[in-house]
Design a protein around this motif. Structure first.
Motif, mmCIF file in Angstrom:
data_model
loop_
_atom_site.group_PDB
_atom_site.id
_atom_site.type_symbol
_atom_site.label_atom_id
_atom_site.label_comp_id
_atom_site.label_asym_id
_atom_site.label_seq_id
_atom_site.Cartn_x
_atom_site.Cartn_y
_atom_site.Cartn_z
ATOM 1 N N SER A 1 -0.868 -23.858 -7.972
ATOM 2 C CA SER A 1 -2.209 -23.274 -8.119
ATOM 3 C C SER A 1 -2.978 -23.435 -6.485
ATOM 4 O O SER A 1 -2.251 -23.903 -5.638
ATOM 5 C CB SER A 1 -3.227 -24.227 -8.945
ATOM 6 N N GLY A 2 -4.177 -22.952 -6.299
ATOM 7 C CA GLY A 2 -4.775 -22.978 -5.033
ATOM 8 C C GLY A 2 -4.774 -21.644 -4.420
ATOM 9 O O GLY A 2 -4.263 -20.699 -4.942
ATOM 10 N N PRO A 3 -5.651 -21.427 -3.382
ATOM 11 C CA PRO A 3 -5.915 -20.423 -2.990
ATOM 12 C C PRO A 3 -4.554 -19.666 -2.139
ATOM 13 O O PRO A 3 -3.563 -20.539 -1.724
ATOM 14 C CB PRO A 3 -6.978 -20.481 -1.799
ATOM 15 N N ALA A 4 -4.564 -18.338 -2.023
ATOM 16 C CA ALA A 4 -3.349 -17.646 -1.330
ATOM 17 C C ALA A 4 -3.705 -18.058 0.093
ATOM 18 O O ALA A 4 -4.654 -18.017 0.724
ATOM 19 C CB ALA A 4 -3.378 -16.276 -1.458
ATOM 20 N N SER A 5 -2.236 -18.179 0.879
ATOM 21 C CA SER A 5 -2.722 -18.178 2.318
ATOM 22 C C SER A 5 -2.826 -17.055 2.981
ATOM 23 O O SER A 5 -2.594 -15.943 2.334
ATOM 24 C CB SER A 5 -1.222 -19.039 2.978
ATOM 25 N N ALA A 6 -3.091 -16.888 4.348
ATOM 26 C CA ALA A 6 -3.135 -15.903 5.201
ATOM 27 C C ALA A 6 -1.729 -14.816 5.114
ATOM 28 O O ALA A 6 -1.907 -13.938 4.844
ATOM 29 C CB ALA A 6 -3.472 -16.134 6.628
ATOM 30 N N GLN A 7 -0.756 -15.801 5.198
ATOM 31 C CA GLN A 7 0.407 -14.991 4.977
ATOM 32 C C GLN A 7 0.665 -14.446 3.553
ATOM 33 O O GLN A 7 1.108 -13.228 3.520
ATOM 34 C CB GLN A 7 1.665 -15.869 5.151
ATOM 35 N N ARG B 1 -1.915 -13.215 1.688
ATOM 36 C CA ARG B 1 -2.573 -12.141 1.665
ATOM 37 C C ARG B 1 -2.123 -10.953 2.341
ATOM 38 O O ARG B 1 -2.060 -9.979 2.006
ATOM 39 C CB ARG B 1 -4.042 -12.631 2.284
ATOM 40 N N ALA B 2 -1.399 -11.324 3.480
ATOM 41 C CA ALA B 2 -0.725 -10.245 4.458
ATOM 42 C C ALA B 2 0.370 -9.548 3.311
ATOM 43 O O ALA B 2 0.514 -8.298 3.391
ATOM 44 C CB ALA B 2 0.052 -10.797 5.309
ATOM 45 N N THR B 3 1.198 -10.306 2.707
ATOM 46 C CA THR B 3 1.933 -9.747 1.751
ATOM 47 C C THR B 3 1.519 -9.254 0.572
ATOM 48 O O THR B 3 1.972 -7.992 0.377
ATOM 49 C CB THR B 3 2.971 -10.938 1.163
ATOM 50 N N VAL B 4 0.341 -9.615 0.056
ATOM 51 C CA VAL B 4 -0.080 -8.856 -0.918
ATOM 52 C C VAL B 4 -0.628 -7.311 -0.360
ATOM 53 O O VAL B 4 -0.545 -6.202 -1.236
ATOM 54 C CB VAL B 4 -1.597 -9.445 -1.520
ATOM 55 N N ARG B 5 -1.287 -7.330 0.980
ATOM 56 C CA ARG B 5 -1.760 -6.127 1.585
ATOM 57 C C ARG B 5 -0.511 -4.823 1.661
ATOM 58 O O ARG B 5 -0.833 -3.897 1.236
ATOM 59 C CB ARG B 5 -2.440 -6.295 2.657
ATOM 60 N N ALA B 6 0.531 -5.581 1.978
ATOM 61 C CA ALA B 6 1.614 -4.885 2.401
ATOM 62 C C ALA B 6 2.243 -4.039 0.908
ATOM 63 O O ALA B 6 2.545 -3.059 0.889
ATOM 64 C CB ALA B 6 2.744 -5.447 3.080
ATOM 65 N N ALA B 7 2.343 -5.239 -0.054
ATOM 66 C CA ALA B 7 2.970 -4.852 -1.082
ATOM 67 C C ALA B 7 1.967 -3.849 -2.176
ATOM 68 O O ALA B 7 2.697 -3.083 -2.766
ATOM 69 C CB ALA B 7 3.460 -6.111 -2.087
ATOM 70 N N LEU B 8 0.864 -4.059 -2.000
ATOM 71 C CA LEU B 8 0.195 -3.130 -2.841
ATOM 72 C C LEU B 8 -0.658 -2.051 -2.199
ATOM 73 O O LEU B 8 -1.340 -1.335 -2.790
ATOM 74 C CB LEU B 8 -1.212 -3.975 -3.535
ATOM 75 N N ARG B 9 -0.491 -1.794 -0.743
ATOM 76 C CA ARG B 9 -0.839 -0.817 0.045
ATOM 77 C C ARG B 9 -2.490 -0.834 -0.219
ATOM 78 O O ARG B 9 -3.107 0.290 -0.169
ATOM 79 C CB ARG B 9 -0.268 0.488 -0.305
ATOM 80 N N ILE B 10 -3.180 -1.935 0.189
ATOM 81 C CA ILE B 10 -4.398 -1.904 0.266
ATOM 82 C C ILE B 10 -4.909 -2.757 1.546
ATOM 83 O O ILE B 10 -4.275 -3.602 1.924
ATOM 84 C CB ILE B 10 -5.035 -2.593 -1.165
ATOM 85 N N PRO B 11 -6.161 -2.246 1.924
ATOM 86 C CA PRO B 11 -6.877 -3.235 2.903
ATOM 87 C C PRO B 11 -7.271 -4.402 2.363
ATOM 88 O O PRO B 11 -7.416 -4.854 1.112
ATOM 89 C CB PRO B 11 -7.987 -2.300 3.391
ATOM 90 N N ASP B 12 -7.418 -5.394 3.158
ATOM 91 C CA ASP B 12 -7.908 -6.650 2.852
ATOM 92 C C ASP B 12 -9.274 -6.865 2.399
ATOM 93 O O ASP B 12 -9.322 -7.735 1.294
ATOM 94 C CB ASP B 12 -7.770 -7.798 4.315
#
Length: 277
Positions: free
Chosen positions: A124-130, A132-143
């Protein structure tokens, strides 16, 4: 020949939820036989019912995706319990079923519908900056579209992502090459849902498990429920919709009772017979 059921989970209407293949009386099968059959069914999960190894459990289950074995998964838990009961299984305690699986013992309640107690999170716990970068790329969305992101891993490895609303969830067109082995669960709220209507839309992307998008996902909804009812972002009791983007109409009933989050859904057997294994 072994008894076989295919159960549609998180729906009372056949062909609108998420199917799970259930092999009864699986004692004697090798792990390779289980893996081969799970690859052959090509469903998000296939389960094998076995005698329990502890007196506390009513049965034991092994859960396989087309790519790997999972220690826990939600819709296979509900579907396996439904199939076990329908085949004549009698629990030790009336109104309660105890399943043994890779994460240990999972309790299910038998009420209006079956519901399992969400197991403790392994991460558990917050997502790291890395992350979040993966999320942005994978979902094709801005931060700025990532309202919140945190690990909600109860076995399959989920990273939960909150988007601004349900419409944003349904609009996603992921970049499958950018996931980097992460399983993403995405959730967004519907505006002003009425009684009995879904409060949120959920989607589950897990290409590394051999499933591009899972139609309706109990483990993810369990983790999201623990996280978001715990922070107050969602009410203690709500309904999640999942599968809309795939032409399904899954409904997941989530309810927090003290420290326990219960995840429930209807189930209906669509196929019943025997399988040669």
């Amino acid at each position: 020949m072994r008894r076989f059921s295919q159960v549609d989970v998180f729906t009372a209407e056949p062909l609108r939820g998420n199917p799970v293949a259930v092999v009864h009386d699986a004692e004697g099968l090798t792990e390779e036989q289980m893996r081969r059959f799970a690859r052959w069914t090509n469903l998000s999960e296939t389960t094998f019912l076995l005698p329990p190894t502890t007196a506390e459990a009513d049965y034991r289950v092994r859960i396989f995706t087309p790519a790997e074995e999972l220690p826990f998964a939600g819709h296979p838990t509900l579907g396996s319990a439904h199939a076990w009961l329908e085949a004549g299984g009698v629990p030790h305690t009336p109104g309660r079923v105890v399943q043994e699986c890779g994460v240990g013992l999972v309790e299910l309640q038998r009420g209006e519908r079956l519901a399992f107690a969400a197991p403790p999170l392994l991460r558990s716990g917050p997502a790291s900056a890395q992350d979040r970068a993966t999320v942005r790329a994978a979902l094709r969305i801005p931060d700025e579209d990532i309202v919140d992101a945190a690990w909600v891993d109860n076995g399959p490895g989920w990273l939960g992502v909150v988007l601004p609303d349900a419409a944003a969830v349904l609009a996603l067109r992921p970049d499958w090459a950018a996931f980097g082995g992460i399983e993403l669960g995405v959730v967004g709220a519907y505006p002003d849902p009425g009684p009995g209507e879904p409060a949120v839309e959920v989607r589950a992307f897990c290409p590394s498990l051999g499933i591009v998008e899972d139609p309706v996902t109990g483990s993810l909804n369990a983790g999201l429920g623990q996280w978001l009812t715990g922070t107050g972002a969602l009410p203690p009791s709500y309904i999640a919709s999942q599968g809309t983007a795939l032409g399904r109409a899954g409904r997941v009933h989530v309810e927090r009772d003290g420290a326990t989050v219960w995840v429930g859904g209807d189930a209906v057997t669509v196929v019943r017979g025997e399988v040669l294994l």
